[in-house]
Design a protein around this motif. Structure first.
Motif, PDB file in Angstrom:
ATOM      1  N   GLU A  41       0.819  -1.218   0.000  1.00 52.33           N
ATOM      2  CA  GLU A  41       0.000   0.000   0.000  1.00 52.33           C
ATOM      3  C   GLU A  41       0.851   1.266   0.000  1.00 52.33           C
ATOM      4  OE1 GLU A  41      -2.876   0.134   3.084  1.00 52.33           O
ATOM      5  OE2 GLU A  41      -3.839  -1.755   2.511  1.00 52.33           O
ATOM      6  N   ARG A  52      -3.108   6.184   1.207  1.00 47.18           N
ATOM      7  CA  ARG A  52      -3.412   4.760   1.350  1.00 47.18           C
ATOM      8  C   ARG A  52      -4.911   4.518   1.437  1.00 47.18           C
ATOM      9  NH1 ARG A  52       0.161   2.481   6.164  1.00 47.18           N
ATOM     10  NH2 ARG A  52      -1.001   0.589   5.595  1.00 47.18           N
ATOM     11  N   THR A  53      -5.668   5.528   1.865  1.00 42.66           N
ATOM     12  CA  THR A  53      -7.119   5.354   1.950  1.00 42.66           C
ATOM     13  C   THR A  53      -7.756   5.223   0.570  1.00 42.66           C
ATOM     14  OG1 THR A  53      -7.444   7.769   2.034  1.00 42.66           O
ATOM     15  CG2 THR A  53      -7.297   6.587   4.139  1.00 42.66           C
ATOM     16  N   ARG A  56      -6.399   1.312  -0.605  1.00 42.48           N
ATOM     17  CA  ARG A  56      -6.951   0.133   0.086  1.00 42.48           C
ATOM     18  C   ARG A  56      -8.223  -0.413  -0.558  1.00 42.48           C
ATOM     19  NH1 ARG A  56      -6.754   2.223   4.995  1.00 42.48           N
ATOM     20  NH2 ARG A  56      -4.525   1.793   5.093  1.00 42.48           N
TER      21      ARG A  56
END
Length: 233
Positions: A41, A52-53, A56
């Protein structure tokens, strides 16, 4: 970024999440991301210039489509079909796609035929240019296009998964310099569909799928370095 046939057809606006998804999917389909490769990630966020949000849920989506395997406490990896799983994919495709070809011979319009021939022309140009990543992508998209032309959304969903799995199989087991999906076989299939010869169209598809499977070498796996920044350029 090159757009897939599906993306070109929809023309929908692209969000950062969709953009990352499309780039990773294309890298998988073009064999720039090999089965077994770990998708970290932090690394993906860095090269994509995103958080990263955003990354994911993209990995979760790819996992839902069985392109990625999520391993608890280890992370995400490009799915790596076993030989048995690879053969199962071809069993399913042989059950479905000859019937698709037969149905198209009954229903395809002149516009549909033109659309299929245009796609095959793009395949031929990619082969002439020696653009192997595009050859691989376009060859797989041809089979999706058949389902799109038929207009069966349930079938299209199934074919998306089958073509994605086939792409992973070819990435693992493709014999070097062997075209796993010969362009002329696509053209022969279109000819049969245009002639309304459903039986021969089904036969062409069955022989085509057999050819793809038999061209694979289930004893070989290739390893190449990954250019992550090229994927997101």
């Amino acid at each position: 970024m090159k757009q897939s046939a599906t993306q070109r057809d929809t023309g929908k606006p692209t969000t950062p999440s969709e953009e990352v998804y499309a780039k990773l999917q294309q890298a998988i389909f073009e064999h720039r991301l090999k089965p077994g490769t770990q998708l970290i990630e932090e690394r993906l966020a860095e090269v994509a210039g995103l958080s990263r949000t955003v990354i994911r849920p993209v990995l979760a989506r790819l996992a839902h489509e069985r392109l990625v395997t999520l391993v608890p406490n280890r992370g995400a990896f490009i799915a790596s079909p076993t030989v048995d799983e690879a053969r199962e994919v071809f069993v399913v495709r042989r059950l479905i796609e000859p019937e698709v070809a037969k149905l198209l011979a009954q229903s395809a319009t002149a516009k549909d035929i033109s659309r299929l021939r245009k796609h095959v022309a793009h395949e031929a140009m990619a082969r002439e240019a020696g653009d192997r990543p595009s050859i691989i992508r376009l060859s797989g998209e041809f089979h999706l296009l058949l389902a799109q032309v038929l207009g069966n959304e349930t079938l299209l969903r199934i074919m998306r998964e089958m073509c994605a799995q086939t792409c992973l199989v070819i990435a693992l087991y493709d014999s070097p310099n062997t075209p796993a999906c010969p362009c002329h076989e696509h053209a022969d299939l279109i000819d049969a569909i245009e002639r309304r010869d459903g039986a021969y169209a089904a036969q062409c598809m069955l022989e085509h799928l057999n050819h793809i499977e038999h061209a694979l070498n289930f004893d070989v796996r290739s390893e190449k370095a990954i250019d992550w920044r090229a994927i997101f350029s």
